[in-house]
Scaffold this motif. Structure first.
Motif, PDB file in Angstrom:
ATOM      1  N   VAL A  57       0.842  -1.201   0.000  1.00 41.29           N
ATOM      2  CA  VAL A  57       0.000   0.000   0.000  1.00 41.29           C
ATOM      3  C   VAL A  57       0.878   1.251   0.000  1.00 41.29           C
ATOM      4  N   LEU A  58       1.916   1.247   0.803  1.00 47.53           N
ATOM      5  CA  LEU A  58       2.853   2.384   0.842  1.00 47.53           C
ATOM      6  C   LEU A  58       3.454   2.646  -0.532  1.00 47.53           C
ATOM      7  N   HIS A  59       3.973   1.612  -1.171  1.00 45.97           N
ATOM      8  CA  HIS A  59       4.667   1.791  -2.446  1.00 45.97           C
ATOM      9  C   HIS A  59       3.725   2.137  -3.599  1.00 45.97           C
ATOM     10  N   VAL A  60       2.524   1.610  -3.563  1.00 44.21           N
ATOM     11  CA  VAL A  60       1.547   1.982  -4.578  1.00 44.21           C
ATOM     12  C   VAL A  60       1.208   3.471  -4.449  1.00 44.21           C
ATOM     13  N   ALA A  61       1.038   3.937  -3.234  1.00 39.49           N
ATOM     14  CA  ALA A  61       0.718   5.354  -3.017  1.00 39.49           C
ATOM     15  C   ALA A  61       1.864   6.256  -3.483  1.00 39.49           C
ATOM     16  N   ILE A  62       3.088   5.890  -3.148  1.00 38.60           N
ATOM     17  CA  ILE A  62       4.238   6.683  -3.600  1.00 38.60           C
ATOM     18  C   ILE A  62       4.322   6.666  -5.121  1.00 38.60           C
ATOM     19  N   TYR A  63       4.136   5.501  -5.710  1.00 38.47           N
ATOM     20  CA  TYR A  63       4.197   5.369  -7.169  1.00 38.47           C
ATOM     21  C   TYR A  63       3.169   6.274  -7.843  1.00 38.47           C
ATOM     22  N   ASP A  64       1.910   6.167  -7.433  1.00 40.03           N
ATOM     23  CA  ASP A  64       0.873   6.971  -8.069  1.00 40.03           C
ATOM     24  C   ASP A  64       1.055   8.462  -7.790  1.00 40.03           C
ATOM     25  N   ALA A  65       1.589   8.806  -6.632  1.00 43.09           N
ATOM     26  CA  ALA A  65       1.831  10.227  -6.323  1.00 43.09           C
ATOM     27  C   ALA A  65       2.870  10.814  -7.277  1.00 43.09           C
TER      28      ALA A  65
END
Length: 156
Positions: A57-65
Protein backbone atom coordinates in the motif's frame (compact mmCIF):
# COMPACT_ATOMS: atom_id res chain seq x y z
CA UNK A 1 16.76 0.51 33.33
CA UNK A 2 16.20 1.86 36.78
CA UNK A 3 13.48 4.48 36.97
CA UNK A 4 12.10 3.86 33.47
CA UNK A 5 9.00 1.89 32.70
CA UNK A 6 9.05 -0.72 29.92
CA UNK A 7 6.62 1.49 28.00
CA UNK A 8 8.93 4.52 28.10
CA UNK A 9 11.84 2.33 26.99
CA UNK A 10 9.73 1.05 24.09
CA UNK A 11 8.86 4.61 23.10
CA UNK A 12 12.51 5.59 23.21
CA UNK A 13 13.41 2.59 21.07
CA UNK A 14 10.77 3.51 18.50
CA UNK A 15 11.98 7.10 18.38
CA UNK A 16 15.57 5.97 17.87
CA UNK A 17 14.59 3.60 15.05
CA UNK A 18 12.51 6.23 13.23
CA UNK A 19 15.11 8.96 13.64
CA UNK A 20 17.91 6.62 12.60
CA UNK A 21 16.06 5.98 9.37
CA UNK A 22 15.53 9.70 8.89
CA UNK A 23 19.23 10.46 9.39
CA UNK A 24 20.45 7.78 7.02
CA UNK A 25 22.01 8.59 3.69
CA UNK A 26 19.36 10.21 1.57
CA UNK A 27 19.23 7.90 -1.41
CA UNK A 28 15.72 8.70 -2.59
CA UNK A 29 12.17 9.11 -1.36
CA UNK A 30 11.18 5.50 -1.98
CA UNK A 31 14.06 3.90 -0.12
CA UNK A 32 13.79 6.40 2.74
CA UNK A 33 10.12 5.61 3.38
CA UNK A 34 10.69 1.92 2.79
CA UNK A 35 13.28 1.93 5.58
CA UNK A 36 10.98 3.87 7.88
CA UNK A 37 8.19 1.36 7.19
CA UNK A 38 10.51 -1.62 7.74
CA UNK A 39 11.59 -0.18 11.10
CA UNK A 40 7.95 0.30 12.06
CA UNK A 41 7.15 -3.28 11.05
CA UNK A 42 9.92 -4.50 13.35
CA UNK A 43 8.79 -2.35 16.26
CA UNK A 44 5.12 -3.27 15.81
CA UNK A 45 6.05 -6.95 15.26
CA UNK A 46 3.74 -7.32 12.29
CA UNK A 47 3.26 -10.76 10.83
CA UNK A 48 4.55 -11.26 7.27
CA UNK A 49 1.18 -10.97 5.48
CA UNK A 50 0.31 -7.70 7.26
CA UNK A 51 3.84 -6.36 6.75
CA UNK A 52 3.74 -7.19 3.03
CA UNK A 53 0.36 -5.55 2.62
CA UNK A 54 1.47 -2.39 4.42
CA UNK A 55 4.56 -2.15 2.23
CA UNK A 56 2.50 -2.72 -0.92
CA UNK A 57 0.00 0.00 0.00
CA UNK A 58 2.85 2.38 0.84
CA UNK A 59 4.67 1.79 -2.45
CA UNK A 60 1.55 1.98 -4.58
CA UNK A 61 0.72 5.35 -3.02
CA UNK A 62 4.24 6.68 -3.60
CA UNK A 63 4.20 5.37 -7.17
CA UNK A 64 0.87 6.97 -8.07
CA UNK A 65 1.83 10.23 -6.32
CA UNK A 66 5.03 10.58 -8.34
CA UNK A 67 3.59 9.19 -11.55
CA UNK A 68 0.64 11.56 -11.38
CA UNK A 69 3.11 14.42 -11.66
CA UNK A 70 5.53 12.94 -14.19
CA UNK A 71 2.82 11.09 -16.20
CA UNK A 72 5.44 8.67 -17.57
CA UNK A 73 3.73 5.36 -16.77
CA UNK A 74 0.29 3.88 -16.43
CA UNK A 75 -1.14 4.68 -12.98
CA UNK A 76 -2.00 1.90 -10.56
CA UNK A 77 -5.29 3.48 -9.48
CA UNK A 78 -5.21 7.27 -9.24
CA UNK A 79 -6.03 8.97 -12.52
CA UNK A 80 -5.40 12.62 -13.24
CA UNK A 81 -2.69 14.95 -12.11
CA UNK A 82 -2.22 17.72 -9.59
CA UNK A 83 -3.26 21.29 -10.27
CA UNK A 84 -0.25 23.32 -11.34
CA UNK A 85 3.40 22.41 -11.04
CA UNK A 86 3.88 20.05 -8.11
CA UNK A 87 6.95 18.84 -6.25
CA UNK A 88 7.42 15.09 -6.71
CA UNK A 89 9.25 14.83 -3.40
CA UNK A 90 6.53 16.65 -1.48
CA UNK A 91 3.88 14.46 -3.11
CA UNK A 92 5.73 11.26 -2.27
CA UNK A 93 6.38 12.36 1.32
CA UNK A 94 2.73 13.31 1.80
CA UNK A 95 1.43 10.06 0.29
CA UNK A 96 3.81 7.97 2.42
CA UNK A 97 2.93 9.85 5.60
CA UNK A 98 -0.81 9.58 4.94
CA UNK A 99 -0.61 5.83 4.33
CA UNK A 100 1.70 4.92 7.21
CA UNK A 101 -0.21 6.94 9.80
CA UNK A 102 -3.39 5.19 8.68
CA UNK A 103 -1.95 1.66 8.61
CA UNK A 104 -0.12 1.78 11.95
CA UNK A 105 -2.16 2.45 15.09
CA UNK A 106 0.79 2.76 17.48
CA UNK A 107 0.81 6.45 18.51
CA UNK A 108 4.57 6.47 19.05
CA UNK A 109 5.15 5.18 15.53
CA UNK A 110 2.73 7.74 14.16
CA UNK A 111 4.62 10.51 15.95
CA UNK A 112 7.83 9.18 14.40
CA UNK A 113 6.27 9.20 10.94
CA UNK A 114 5.20 12.80 11.44
CA UNK A 115 8.65 13.82 12.65
CA UNK A 116 10.28 12.22 9.60
CA UNK A 117 7.68 13.80 7.30
CA UNK A 118 8.15 17.27 8.77
CA UNK A 119 11.95 16.97 8.52
CA UNK A 120 11.75 16.05 4.87
CA UNK A 121 9.21 18.71 3.99
CA UNK A 122 11.35 21.34 5.70
CA UNK A 123 14.11 20.59 3.18
CA UNK A 124 11.81 21.55 0.28
CA UNK A 125 11.53 25.22 -0.57
CA UNK A 126 8.16 26.68 0.40
CA UNK A 127 5.94 27.76 -2.44
CA UNK A 128 3.13 26.69 -4.75
CA UNK A 129 5.02 23.62 -6.01
CA UNK A 130 5.46 22.29 -2.48
CA UNK A 131 1.82 22.98 -1.57
CA UNK A 132 0.56 21.36 -4.79
CA UNK A 133 2.78 18.33 -4.14
CA UNK A 134 1.53 17.92 -0.58
CA UNK A 135 -2.10 18.28 -1.63
CA UNK A 136 -1.66 15.77 -4.46
CA UNK A 137 0.20 13.29 -2.26
CA UNK A 138 -2.46 13.43 0.43
CA UNK A 139 -5.17 12.94 -2.20
CA UNK A 140 -3.35 9.93 -3.63
CA UNK A 141 -2.71 8.45 -0.18
CA UNK A 142 -6.38 8.81 0.76
CA UNK A 143 -7.52 7.32 -2.55
CA UNK A 144 -5.27 4.26 -2.20
CA UNK A 145 -6.37 3.76 1.41
CA UNK A 146 -10.03 3.92 0.38
CA UNK A 147 -9.40 1.50 -2.47
CA UNK A 148 -7.79 -1.04 -0.12
CA UNK A 149 -10.14 -0.47 2.85
CA UNK A 150 -12.40 -3.43 2.09
CA UNK A 151 -9.96 -5.71 0.32
CA UNK A 152 -10.48 -8.62 2.72
CA UNK A 153 -7.03 -8.36 4.27
CA UNK A 154 -8.52 -8.19 7.77
CA UNK A 155 -10.30 -11.52 7.34
CA UNK A 156 -8.80 -14.47 9.15
Amino acid sequence: MKGRSPLSFARLSVAVLILAASQSTRADVVTEWNQIALNAIKVDRLNPPRASRNLAVLHVAIYDAINGISQTHKPYAVQGKPAGVASREAAAYAAAHKVLTALFTNETLRAGFTTAYNQRLAAIRNGPSKRAGVNWGEHVGNTILQLRANDGSANA
